[in-house]
Design an enzyme around this catalytic site. Structure first.
Site, short mmCIF file in Angstrom:
data_model
loop_
_atom_site.label_atom_id
_atom_site.label_comp_id
_atom_site.label_asym_id
_atom_site.label_seq_id
_atom_site.Cartn_x
_atom_site.Cartn_y
_atom_site.Cartn_z
N GLU A 1 0.70 -1.29 0.17
CA GLU A 1 0.06 -0.07 0.00
C GLU A 1 0.91 1.14 0.04
O GLU A 1 0.64 2.23 -0.69
CB GLU A 1 -0.91 0.00 1.11
CG GLU A 1 -1.96 -1.13 1.02
CD GLU A 1 -3.08 -0.87 -0.06
OE1 GLU A 1 -3.15 0.27 -0.52
OE2 GLU A 1 -3.82 -1.75 -0.41
N TYR B 1 -6.63 6.41 4.35
CA TYR B 1 -6.55 5.33 3.21
C TYR B 1 -5.75 4.12 3.46
O TYR B 1 -6.35 2.98 3.53
CB TYR B 1 -6.38 5.73 1.78
CG TYR B 1 -5.98 4.96 0.65
CD1 TYR B 1 -6.86 4.17 0.38
CD2 TYR B 1 -4.58 4.34 0.51
CE1 TYR B 1 -6.80 3.09 -0.57
CE2 TYR B 1 -4.56 3.41 -0.44
CZ TYR B 1 -5.24 2.76 -0.85
OH TYR B 1 -5.27 1.65 -1.62
N ASP C 1 -9.43 6.05 -2.15
CA ASP C 1 -8.32 6.65 -2.78
C ASP C 1 -8.97 7.26 -3.94
O ASP C 1 -10.16 7.35 -4.18
CB ASP C 1 -7.34 5.50 -3.36
CG ASP C 1 -8.01 4.46 -4.30
OD1 ASP C 1 -8.98 4.61 -4.42
OD2 ASP C 1 -7.02 3.62 -4.69
#
Length: 393
Positions: A55, A138, A156
């Site tokens: 991520e 996020y 996102d």
């Protein structure tokens, strides 16, 4: 919307009809994702370290570009303890070329915190994840949902775009108000859906992101006929999907001119392994903070000025062999660079650095092993001929 003393105030949540529309999608989106999800290496398990690393790498970077970096990083640093124990130079070298190096520095800092303060155990609560350096809402939502099944949204750019089109919304999608509304709405949908068998919060978040990445594209032909939102998408029904989402105007990049120095000298016999390249280190603040770089100065210097500057740094220029002009774009800055490749004479008595630059002369093997160089500077090396770059690449 609200109005207080004539002021226009955006509401904090979506209307009832909008929320009811979004509540239709957990089932269809999950079914579609489980049949159509791309085979990406970070989706093969739900180890928190792996998901976290992916991520962070995926922030502002395409999935295809991340694959190789992800696998190489894990091969070198297979777990949180290995990352925490690694020198920063190694972490940045593994990140070299991926850009946005502050991400790697925060990743390293967070790993040390997890080892030193949490016994090496990745936090499982959303708040604990959110508190890690470099982790925003996020990323925390993605990790919390994928690794621990928590009904937390991961909003996102893909999710904002998909949601704006489903709702046919004219809200400014990259503004904080709409992001807040979308996050609240999807979190409510996920909490309600969690009561039903077969719902997985992580897969649902990934389904939204995957639809945005593969079907509900930001540009080009939209693949509405394959989208599980189907006939329920208001943007598709209104014919406005391609016009959405609404974006605020981008701030123009500030243009900076820089002169870059590729300084090479022989350390002995004229063999590739005997050639040294001069590097220096940026300060701890600002753009590319703490990174290694080719020596450079603001403004474009003429050749005689460049030679004089190299002399002032303690180099002994013998020949100016090449001039190249290149451009590199950062988020808010554009560098227009003039690069001089200067061969320097071997002079063991000359100081390695003079006022303004502390030069370090490194070999090819040292560069490859331990000196991460941002793409803005690496392009000057990669575009030279093989004989010219044999010293360092």
């Amino acid at each position: 919307m609200g109005d207080i003393n004539g002021c226009f105030i955006p509401k904090d949540d979506l209307g009832e009809e909008d929320r009811a529309l979004l509540a239709r999608f957990p089932g269809p989106f999950l079914s579609w994702f489980r049949e159509n999800a791309r085979d990406l290496p970070w989706r093969r398990d739900r180890t928190p370290y792996h998901v976290w690393l992916s991520e962070i790498m995926l922030q502002q970077t395409r999935a295809e570009a991340v694959k190789g970096y992800y696998l190489r990083f894990l091969q070198a640093l297979p777990d949180i303890r290995a990352l925490a124990a690694a020198p920063e130079e190694l972490v940045l070298k593994l990140w070299e070329g991926l850009g946005y190096y502050r991400r790697a520095q925060n990743l390293h800092k967070a790993a040390k915190l997890i080892v030193d303060e949490l016994g090496g155990v990745f936090p499982s609560a959303y708040e604990g994840i959110r508190d890690l350096p470099g982790v925003g809402a996020y990323t925390a939502g993605a990790i919390a949902s994928i690794c621990f099944g928590l009904p937390k949204p991961a909003v996102d750019g893909n999710v904002l775009r998909v949601t704006a089109r489903i709702l046919d919304s004219d809200a400014v999608a990259d503004g904080p108000a709409f992001r807040r509304q979308v996050s609240g709405a999807w979190e409510a949908v996920m909490r309600d859906a969690a009561a039903y068998a077969g719902f997985e919060a992580g897969d649902f978040n990934q389904s939204l992101m995957e639809i945005g990445a593969t079907l509900c594209l930001p540009k080009g032909v939209l693949r509405c006929g394959q989208c599980p939102a189907g006939a329920s998408c208001r943007g598709r029904l209104s014919g406005r999907a391609e016009l959405l989402p609404v974006r605020k105007g981008k701030r123009a990049r500030r243009v900076e001119e820089r002169t870059v120095f590729i300084l090479l000298k022989s350390a002995g016999i004229s063999q590739p392994e005997d050639i040294r390249l001069a590097l220096c280190r940026r300060g701890d603040e600002g753009l590319l903070a703490g990174m290694w770089e080719l020596p450079n100065v603001e403004g474009w210097l003429e050749p005689n000025e460049a030679i004089a500057r190299a002399v002032a740094w303690g180099a002994v220029p013998a020949a100016l062999e090449q001039v190249r002009e290149r451009v590199h774009l950062f988020t808010h800055v554009e560098w227009r660079m003039r690069g001089y490749m200067i061969r320097c004479a071997r002079d063991e008595g000359a100081p390695e650095g003079k006022p303004g630059k502390d030069l370090v002369w490194i070999s090819r093997d040292e560069y490859r092993a331990a000196y991460p160089l941002p793409t803005a500077f690496r392009q000057f090396l990669s575009e030279m001929s093989a004989s010219e770059t044999s010293a360092v690449l």
